[in-house]
Design a protein around this motif. Structure first.
Motif, PDB file in Angstrom:
ATOM      1  N   PRO A 118      13.780  -3.365  46.951  1.00  0.00           N
ATOM      2  CA  PRO A 118      13.112  -3.020  45.694  1.00  0.00           C
ATOM      3  C   PRO A 118      14.116  -3.077  44.540  1.00  0.00           C
ATOM      4  CG  PRO A 118      12.533  -1.461  47.417  1.00  0.00           C
ATOM      5  CD  PRO A 118      13.652  -2.310  47.961  1.00  0.00           C
ATOM      6  N   ASP A 196      12.253   3.363  48.132  1.00  0.00           N
ATOM      7  CA  ASP A 196      12.000   3.076  46.711  1.00  0.00           C
ATOM      8  C   ASP A 196      11.361   4.285  46.051  1.00  0.00           C
ATOM      9  OD1 ASP A 196      11.421   2.033  44.236  1.00  0.00           O
ATOM     10  OD2 ASP A 196       9.963   0.555  44.957  1.00  0.00           O
ATOM     11  N   ARG A 199       8.144   4.172  43.839  1.00  0.00           N
ATOM     12  CA  ARG A 199       6.811   4.138  44.457  1.00  0.00           C
ATOM     13  C   ARG A 199       6.153   5.515  44.471  1.00  0.00           C
ATOM     14  NH1 ARG A 199       5.893  -0.361  48.959  1.00  0.00           N
ATOM     15  NH2 ARG A 199       7.293  -1.975  48.148  1.00  0.00           N
TER      16      ARG A 199
END
Length: 202
Positions: A118, A196, A199
Motif C-alpha cells: 500500500p 495499511d 484502510r
C-alpha cells in the motif's frame, strides 16, 4: 480515496526529526521533549500514523474550536474513529495486529514488494528473539516496526524508522527499494508483515 493531507503530515514529521532524534527502547512520543530527544520504533510509527489519521479527519482552516464544531456537523470528514487511532498506541506487534484485525488486510513475506505494498504501508519485522520481548505476548514475534512515507514533490516512497544499533541509532529515512533489498533475509525467512492503516477509514 486519496489521503494527501495525512501523507503530508507524516512527511513534515519526518523532515523535522530525521537525524535529530536518538533511539531508546520503551520511550514513546513524550521522548521527543527530552534532552536529548529519543523515541523507540513503535512510538515513532504510532506518532506518524496518529498525526496522519487525525489530519485527515480535521477540517482545513479555522481555529481548533471551529474545527471541532465543523467536525461534529460534517460527519463525512470524520474518516477515522478515535478508538482506531487510540489502538495504535501499543508496541510493534500489537500495532500490526490491531490494523490487520480492524481492516482484514495483511501481506506477508514474499507478498511484499515495492509494487504490492500500500502507498503508506506499516511494516512489522521479527528481528531475532531478544530477551526484552518476553514481557509481552508476541504471536508473530514482531520486534521492530517501520512506516512507509511519501515525499510530496515527487511521490517517492521512503521507509521511516526509529532503530537502535551500533551505527547511527535513531530516526532514519531510507528509499523503499533500498530498504526492501536490505530486508530480503527477513522476507525470505517469512518474518515480515505489512498492513495499511489508511484502510481504517474505508
Amino acid at each position: 480515496m486519496t489521503f494527501e493531507a495525512g501523507e503530508a503530515a507524516m512527511w513534515r514529521l519526518v523532515q523535522r526529526y530525521t537525524g535529530r532524534v536518538g533511539y531508546r527502547r520503551g520511550v514513546k512520543s513524550e521522548g521527543l521533549s527530552a534532552n536529548p530527544p529519543v523515541i523507540d520504533c513503535s512510538g515513532w510509527t504510532a506518532l506518524l500514523l496518529t498525526q496522519a489519521l487525525q489530519t485527515e479527519g480535521r477540517p482545513a482552516g479555522g481555529s481548533p474550536a471551529e474545527n471541532e464544531a465543523a467536525s461534529r456537523s460534517a460527519a463525512s470528514r470524520m474518516l477515522f474513529a478515535v478508538d482506531d487511532i487510540d489502538a495504535l498506541h501499543v508496541w510493534s506487534d500489537r500495532i500490526i495486529h490491531e490494523i490487520e484485525r480492524r481492516t482484514g488486510f495483511i501481506l506477508q513475506a514474499a507478498e511484499i514488494t515495492a509494487h504490492t505494498l500500500p502507498r503508506c504501508a506499516t511494516i512489522g519485522l521479527k528481528m531475532g528473539d531478544p530477551a526484552w520481548a518476553a514481557n509481552h505476548p508476541r504471536p508473530r514475534g514482531i520486534t521492530h516496526i517501520v512506516q512507509v512515507v511519501r515525499r510530496p514533490e515527487d511521490d517517492a516512497p521512503f521507509v521511516s524508522e526509529a532503530f537502535g544499533g551500533s551505527v547511527a541509532p535513531g530516526i532514519s529515512l531510507t528509499p523503499l527499494t533500498e530498504w526492501l533489498a536490505r530486508s530480503q533475509p527477513h522476507i525470505l525467512a517469512n518474518e515480515v508483515w505489512a498492513v495499511d492503516a489508511f484502510r481504517l477509514g474505508s
